[in-house]
Design an enzyme around this catalytic site. Structure first.
Site, PDB file in Angstrom:
ATOM      1  N   ASP A  21      -8.808   1.707 -25.268  1.00 37.52           N
ATOM      2  CA  ASP A  21      -9.288   1.586 -23.892  1.00 37.52           C
ATOM      3  C   ASP A  21      -9.170   2.899 -23.132  1.00 37.52           C
ATOM      4  O   ASP A  21      -8.371   3.768 -23.494  1.00 37.52           O
ATOM      5  CB  ASP A  21      -8.461   0.540 -23.127  1.00 37.52           C
ATOM      6  CG  ASP A  21      -8.944  -0.873 -23.379  1.00 37.52           C
ATOM      7  OD1 ASP A  21     -10.065  -1.026 -23.871  1.00 37.52           O
ATOM      8  OD2 ASP A  21      -8.182  -1.806 -23.072  1.00 37.52           O
ATOM      9  N   PRO A  64       0.812  -1.229   0.000  1.00 33.34           N
ATOM     10  CA  PRO A  64       0.000   0.000   0.000  1.00 33.34           C
ATOM     11  C   PRO A  64       0.841   1.272   0.000  1.00 33.34           C
ATOM     12  O   PRO A  64       0.352   2.332  -0.389  1.00 33.34           O
ATOM     13  CB  PRO A  64      -0.807  -0.087   1.308  1.00 33.34           C
ATOM     14  CG  PRO A  64      -0.683  -1.483   1.787  1.00 33.34           C
ATOM     15  CD  PRO A  64       0.537  -2.083   1.160  1.00 33.34           C
ATOM     16  N   ARG A  71      -2.466  -7.422 -21.226  1.00 35.22           N
ATOM     17  CA  ARG A  71      -3.315  -6.839 -22.273  1.00 35.22           C
ATOM     18  C   ARG A  71      -2.518  -5.985 -23.254  1.00 35.22           C
ATOM     19  O   ARG A  71      -2.902  -5.822 -24.402  1.00 35.22           O
ATOM     20  CB  ARG A  71      -4.388  -5.934 -21.661  1.00 35.22           C
ATOM     21  CG  ARG A  71      -5.527  -6.612 -21.006  1.00 35.22           C
ATOM     22  CD  ARG A  71      -6.468  -5.578 -20.404  1.00 35.22           C
ATOM     23  NE  ARG A  71      -7.085  -4.709 -21.399  1.00 35.22           N
ATOM     24  CZ  ARG A  71      -8.093  -5.065 -22.186  1.00 35.22           C
ATOM     25  NH1 ARG A  71      -8.599  -6.271 -22.079  1.00 35.22           N
ATOM     26  NH2 ARG A  71      -8.592  -4.229 -23.065  1.00 35.22           N
ATOM     27  N   GLU A 126       1.052  -8.659   8.378  1.00 33.17           N
ATOM     28  CA  GLU A 126       1.353  -7.230   8.575  1.00 33.17           C
ATOM     29  C   GLU A 126       2.318  -6.698   7.520  1.00 33.17           C
ATOM     30  O   GLU A 126       2.661  -5.521   7.520  1.00 33.17           O
ATOM     31  CB  GLU A 126       1.932  -6.989   9.976  1.00 33.17           C
ATOM     32  CG  GLU A 126       0.881  -6.990  11.071  1.00 33.17           C
ATOM     33  CD  GLU A 126      -0.276  -6.035  10.809  1.00 33.17           C
ATOM     34  OE1 GLU A 126      -0.021  -4.875  10.464  1.00 33.17           O
ATOM     35  OE2 GLU A 126      -1.436  -6.470  10.920  1.00 33.17           O
TER      36      GLU A 126
HETATM   37  N1  SAM Z   1       0.290  -3.474   7.584  1.00 29.98           N
HETATM   38  C1  SAM Z   1       0.343  -3.074   6.215  1.00 29.98           C
HETATM   39  C2  SAM Z   1       0.098  -1.578   6.099  1.00 29.98           C
HETATM   40  O1  SAM Z   1      -0.589  -1.027   6.954  1.00 29.98           O
HETATM   41  O2  SAM Z   1       0.571  -0.967   5.124  1.00 29.98           O
HETATM   42  C3  SAM Z   1      -0.706  -3.796   5.388  1.00 29.98           C
HETATM   43  C4  SAM Z   1      -0.387  -5.221   5.175  1.00 29.98           C
HETATM   44  S1  SAM Z   1      -1.587  -6.017   4.159  1.00 29.98           S
HETATM   45  C5  SAM Z   1      -2.720  -6.621   5.326  1.00 29.98           C
HETATM   46  C6  SAM Z   1      -0.758  -7.461   3.607  1.00 29.98           C
HETATM   47  C7  SAM Z   1      -0.164  -7.368   2.219  1.00 29.98           C
HETATM   48  O3  SAM Z   1      -1.187  -7.118   1.276  1.00 29.98           O
HETATM   49  C8  SAM Z   1       0.853  -6.280   1.976  1.00 29.98           C
HETATM   50  O4  SAM Z   1       2.120  -6.659   2.445  1.00 29.98           O
HETATM   51  C9  SAM Z   1       0.808  -6.132   0.478  1.00 29.98           C
HETATM   52  O5  SAM Z   1       1.627  -7.092  -0.168  1.00 29.98           O
HETATM   53  C10 SAM Z   1      -0.640  -6.429   0.160  1.00 29.98           C
HETATM   54  N2  SAM Z   1      -1.446  -5.235  -0.085  1.00 29.98           N
HETATM   55  C11 SAM Z   1      -2.418  -4.757   0.720  1.00 29.98           C
HETATM   56  N3  SAM Z   1      -2.986  -3.675   0.197  1.00 29.98           N
HETATM   57  C12 SAM Z   1      -2.354  -3.441  -0.974  1.00 29.98           C
HETATM   58  C13 SAM Z   1      -2.484  -2.428  -1.965  1.00 29.98           C
HETATM   59  N4  SAM Z   1      -3.362  -1.438  -1.865  1.00 29.98           N
HETATM   60  N5  SAM Z   1      -1.691  -2.513  -3.069  1.00 29.98           N
HETATM   61  C14 SAM Z   1      -0.781  -3.493  -3.186  1.00 29.98           C
HETATM   62  N6  SAM Z   1      -0.609  -4.479  -2.253  1.00 29.98           N
HETATM   63  C15 SAM Z   1      -1.376  -4.444  -1.175  1.00 29.98           C
END
Ligand code: SAM
Length: 248
Positions: free
Chosen positions: A166, A86, A151, A113
């Site tokens: 697109d 994220p 794509r 996490e």
């Molecule tokens: N504790 C982290 C934080 O607050 O940023 C979130 C961890 S999330 C529950 C678990 C995993 O989901 C992350 O390590 C990532 O690989 C993936 N993930 C979650 N949201 C994402 C997003 N918006 N874009 C890309 N990967 C995401």
């Protein structure tokens, strides 16, 4: 192009990658995709992939050793290693286009996490986020990236020009589409689409693409590369004109 996906849950990505456009692109050799189970790279009898965080707090963190081993095993010269996270750069159509020009992309899926910070700092080339929300793992994000990139690869779509039409390809949203029947309930198809006049249809589509973008995503117009006629249309929208007033 080759895409490797490293995940603790290969089953979450296997099925979608075997279907439809991505599945056919793989069969035709347009893209080579391999999914790797992170647990296979974890050592010891229990093949531990995650541990609680130093300093306390809830949740588990993916350990660096299995991730390092997995990345090391699949990485080839010229590869870009991407952690889905994220906190990463926002994934857009433009980023998809950038990745589609690379020979090899490795997508690393976090879980719980997240991953040990040293993975982020030393083992990946960049981080990508698919949006401002938190998923439970990187798998869905890896599927989003894989599908958007595939794509764009030559030979992936039946109609080569489709990706260029697109949404976002030219920085605008796409025009509306209609199909049979000509009248559904009492909702008719715009007559121009039944005219057989391809130049008129193309112009109407450009106008509607612009109208939709102006209505829903005006931010895109700030950077879109518009022709003089398109700019005139935008000025007319800004003065309260509807598309039906602008072309016959
Ligand atoms: N504790 C982290 C934080 O607050 O940023 C979130 C961890 S999330 C529950 C678990 C995993 O989901 C992350 O390590 C990532 O690989 C993936 N993930 C979650 N949201 C994402 C997003 N918006 N874009 C890309 N990967 C995401």
């Amino acid at each position: 192009m080759r895409i490797d996906i490293i995940t603790l849950f290969p089953g979450t990505v296997d099925a979608p990658l075997g279907e439809s456009i991505v599945g056919r692109a793989r069969q035709r050799g347009v893209v080579e995709i391999a999914v790797h189970n992170l647990r296979d790279f974890a050592e010891g009898r229990h093949q531990v992939t995650d541990e609680p965080p130093f300093g306390g707090g809830g949740g588990m963190i993916l350990k660096p050793e299995p991730l390092a081993a997995a990345i090391g095993a699949v990485r080839r010269a010229g590869a870009r290693v991407i952690l889905l996270d994220p906190a990463g750069r926002r994934f857009t159509q433009a980023v998809a286009g950038e990745l589609a020009r690379l020979p090899h992309v490795i997508l690393v899926c976090g879980r719980y996490e997240g991953v040990d910070e040293r993975v982020r700092q030393h083992l990946v080339d960049e981080e990508l986020s698919i949006g401002d929300y938190v998923l439970s793992g990187g798998e869905v994000a890896a599927l989003v990236v894989t599908e958007a990139v595939t794509r764009l690869l030559p030979g992936a779509l039946g109609d080569e020009a489709a990706a260029e039409r697109d949404s976002f390809a030219r920085g605008l949203l796409e025009h509306p589409h209609y199909t049979r029947p000509e009248i559904f309930r009492d909702w008719p198809v715009p007559p121009v689409l039944l005219s057989g006049d391809h130049a008129r249809i193309a112009r109407w589509r450009r106008l509607m693409s612009l109208w939709r973008t102006w209505q829903r995503r005006p931010d895109l117009l700030e950077t879109a590369d518009l022709s003089p006629e398109e700019q005139k249309w935008v000025d007319a929208f800004n003065q309260g004109q509807a598309p039906s007033n602008l072309i016959a």
